[in-house]
Design an enzyme around this catalytic site. Structure first.
Site, PDB file in Angstrom:
ATOM      1  N   HIS A 120       0.867  -1.181   0.000  1.00 28.74           N
ATOM      2  CA  HIS A 120       0.000   0.000   0.000  1.00 28.74           C
ATOM      3  C   HIS A 120       0.907   1.236   0.000  1.00 28.74           C
ATOM      4  CE1 HIS A 120      -2.727   2.960   1.923  1.00 28.74           C
ATOM      5  NE2 HIS A 120      -3.726   2.181   1.570  1.00 28.74           N
ATOM      6  N   ASP A 197       3.096  -4.320   8.137  1.00 26.68           N
ATOM      7  CA  ASP A 197       1.900  -3.507   7.956  1.00 26.68           C
ATOM      8  C   ASP A 197       0.712  -4.441   8.205  1.00 26.68           C
ATOM      9  OD1 ASP A 197      -0.402  -2.350   7.008  1.00 26.68           O
ATOM     10  OD2 ASP A 197       0.419  -1.726   5.086  1.00 26.68           O
ATOM     11  N   GLN A 200      -4.492  -4.908   7.119  1.00 28.67           N
ATOM     12  CA  GLN A 200      -5.502  -5.861   6.640  1.00 28.67           C
ATOM     13  C   GLN A 200      -5.355  -7.230   7.319  1.00 28.67           C
ATOM     14  OE1 GLN A 200      -7.963  -4.985   4.767  1.00 28.67           O
ATOM     15  NE2 GLN A 200      -7.253  -3.045   3.930  1.00 28.67           N
ATOM     16  N   LYS A 223     -10.508  -0.290  10.726  1.00 33.89           N
ATOM     17  CA  LYS A 223     -10.727  -1.475   9.885  1.00 33.89           C
ATOM     18  C   LYS A 223     -11.107  -2.689  10.723  1.00 33.89           C
ATOM     19  CE  LYS A 223      -7.345   0.005   6.432  1.00 33.89           C
ATOM     20  NZ  LYS A 223      -8.089   0.432   5.251  1.00 33.89           N
ATOM     21  N   CYS A 363      -4.780   2.631  -3.553  1.00 26.61           N
ATOM     22  CA  CYS A 363      -3.523   3.098  -2.933  1.00 26.61           C
ATOM     23  C   CYS A 363      -2.406   2.093  -3.159  1.00 26.61           C
ATOM     24  CB  CYS A 363      -3.695   3.356  -1.442  1.00 26.61           C
ATOM     25  SG  CYS A 363      -4.873   4.633  -1.078  1.00 26.61           S
TER      26      CYS A 363
HETATM   27  N1  PMP Z   1      -1.869  -0.595   4.614  1.00 26.10           N
HETATM   28  C1  PMP Z   1      -2.852  -1.311   4.076  1.00 26.10           C
HETATM   29  C2  PMP Z   1      -2.581  -2.709   3.626  1.00 26.10           C
HETATM   30  C3  PMP Z   1      -4.134  -0.777   3.966  1.00 26.10           C
HETATM   31  O1  PMP Z   1      -5.101  -1.504   3.405  1.00 26.10           O
HETATM   32  C4  PMP Z   1      -4.373   0.543   4.426  1.00 26.10           C
HETATM   33  C5  PMP Z   1      -5.741   1.166   4.309  1.00 26.10           C
HETATM   34  N2  PMP Z   1      -6.367   0.998   3.082  1.00 26.10           N
HETATM   35  C6  PMP Z   1      -3.303   1.240   4.990  1.00 26.10           C
HETATM   36  C7  PMP Z   1      -2.070   0.647   5.066  1.00 26.10           C
HETATM   37  C8  PMP Z   1      -3.479   2.628   5.503  1.00 26.10           C
HETATM   38  O2  PMP Z   1      -4.320   2.642   6.613  1.00 26.10           O
HETATM   39  P1  PMP Z   1      -4.855   4.010   7.209  1.00 26.10           P
HETATM   40  O3  PMP Z   1      -5.454   4.775   6.063  1.00 26.10           O
HETATM   41  O4  PMP Z   1      -5.875   3.599   8.210  1.00 26.10           O
HETATM   42  O5  PMP Z   1      -3.695   4.732   7.813  1.00 26.10           O
END
Ligand code: PMP
Length: 408
Positions: A120, A197, A200, A223, A363
């Site tokens: 991401h 990270d 998910q 999430k 993203c």
């Molecule tokens: N890493 C992953 C794998 C994600 O799916 C996301 C959110 N889509 C993020 C990082 C970023 O998370 P946040 O926007 O809550 O900071």
């Protein structure tokens, strides 16, 4: 199980565009159960005050609530101590804190930082910036054709020059569950630290940081049934103790002189300013809720949803599904494209039928390039989704297909 679980989520009981809401966008943000909404209401109605400095009763209650939430997080991820649990705004802030704190202090010219093609943007850009600032080399682990990571490839990319390996636990596009425990072993064997990270992963499966032996773990409350604006940075105590704070000001200090100051002990030295008190309380309630349902039950349900979705969606001509076809290698999301129709158009037709899916690059632009797709649509599931939701999705996709076949 889902009728009872679904009834805890008031938002799901509504119609969108004249159809019952089918919410298939939990990977973007999950819905919130009544238990979390009520915990927030109770906090603001009865206990709201600033933390750590009040001598009054409300201040003590708020502090107990806030620090109580930290203990719930500690237990949830099996951290050795609450000193290793730092509240942040979310995964993005957590990873940026590692890059600006640990990275700035420890990376020098020529060092390697290793990530993968499926990351991401939140787990790419902080490292790009750090590499640029320090003259370090950013390296990518390539993916297998089915969208998984091979440990042999990891062994080739990670070298004794590597100082940081940062990998997502689960892909928000491919759904792939990555072997982060094995990657951590390879990182450590080369003298690098391992950043995970968990955005998910943590909401969907049991995570034990001591078993994974990761040095840092980042995740977001929103999430995993919690409120927006709260997240977690887990770090091993020995590393955090040597790491400088990245935000300076109130709350994080011990002594302040005119020209020099000292910091509070862990974890507070990383929590400058009034913390996200209500957010932490909400996250604590979300963790209670997830524990009540059981992470193993949630994970099993998602594998089943992924299998059912892939089987049903494959019956639609011209539909491409990305990521591993084995449901045990993936979490509960399915990313797809329908013929040459732009995913935004597919998502718009689905919304007209009450079905919420995500469309775009998610993203993950480097991954889109790897997939040779400009954009994709994604249906993502959580414990409140059922096979009926997937049936509705498939029906909606057939409507979209017919609609666009007629138009073009
Ligand atoms: N890493 C992953 C794998 C994600 O799916 C996301 C959110 N889509 C993020 C990082 C970023 O998370 P946040 O926007 O809550 O900071």
């Amino acid at each position: 199980m889902n009728t009872t679980i679904r009834s805890y989520f008031p938002i799901l009981d509504q119609e969108i565009n004249g159809h019952p809401l089918v919410y298939l966008d939990s990977a973007a943000t999950s819905q919130k159960p009544i238990q979390v909404i009520e915990a927030l209401e109770k906090y603001y109605k009865f206990n709201n005050a600033n933390v750590h400095r009040g001598v009054h009763t409300l201040g003590n209650r708020a502090t107990d609530d806030y620090e109580g939430a930290r203990e719930k997080v500690r237990k949830f991820i099996n951290a050795a101590s609450t000193q290793e649990v730092i509240f942040t705004r979310g995964t993005t802030t957590s990873i940026n804190t590692i890059a600006s704190g640990y990275g700035r202090q420890n990376i020098v010219e020529g060092d390697e930082i290793v990530i993968t093609y499926m990351e991401h943007h939140s787990n790419i850009i902080p490292w790009q910036q750090l590499a640029k600032e320090k003259g370090a080399v950013l390296k990518y682990i390539d993916l297998e054709p089915d969208g998984t990571i091979s440990l042999d490839t990891v062994r080739k990319v990670v070298t004794p020059k590597t100082k940081i390996v940062s990998v997502m636990m689960v892909s928000n596009v491919l759904g792939t569950i990555n072997p982060v425990k094995e990657i951590a072993k390879i990182a450590h064997g080369n003298g690098a630290i391992m950043v995970v990270d968990g955005a998910q992963g943590v909401p969907h499966m049991k995570v034990d940081v001591q078993d994974l032996d990761c040095d840092f773990l980042a995740f977001s409350g929103h999430k995993m049934c919690g409120p927006t604006g709260i997240g977690v940075l887990y770090g091993k105590k020995a590393i955090l103790e040597n790491m400088e704070p990245v935000e300076f000001g109130g709350e994080m200090i011990d002594f302040v002189g005119l020209y020099e100051s000292t910091w509070k002990e862990l974890p507070w030295k990383f929590e400058g300013g009034t913390p996200i008190i209500a957010g932490a309380v909400g996250l604590g309630a979300a963790i209670d809720f997830l524990n009540e349902i059981g992470l193993d039950t949630i994970a099993a349900h998602e594998h089943q949803m992924a299998r059912y979705a892939m089987d049903q969606m494959s019956t639609i001509d011209g539909l491409t599904i990305y990521g591993p076809k084995d449901e045990m290698k993936r979490c509960g999301l399915v990313t797809f494209n329908l013929d040459d129709v732009h995913p935004h158009d597919v998502a718009t037709v689905l919304d007209m039928n009450g079905i919420a899916v995500r469309a775009g690059h998610h993203c993950a632009q480097p991954l889109m390039k790897w997939l040779e797709a400009t954009a994709t649509a994604r249906a993502s599931f959580y414990m409140y989704n059922s096979e009926e939701d997937i049936d509705a999705l498939v029906k909606g996709l057939r409507v979209a297909k017919e609609y666009f076949n007629d138009v073009f």
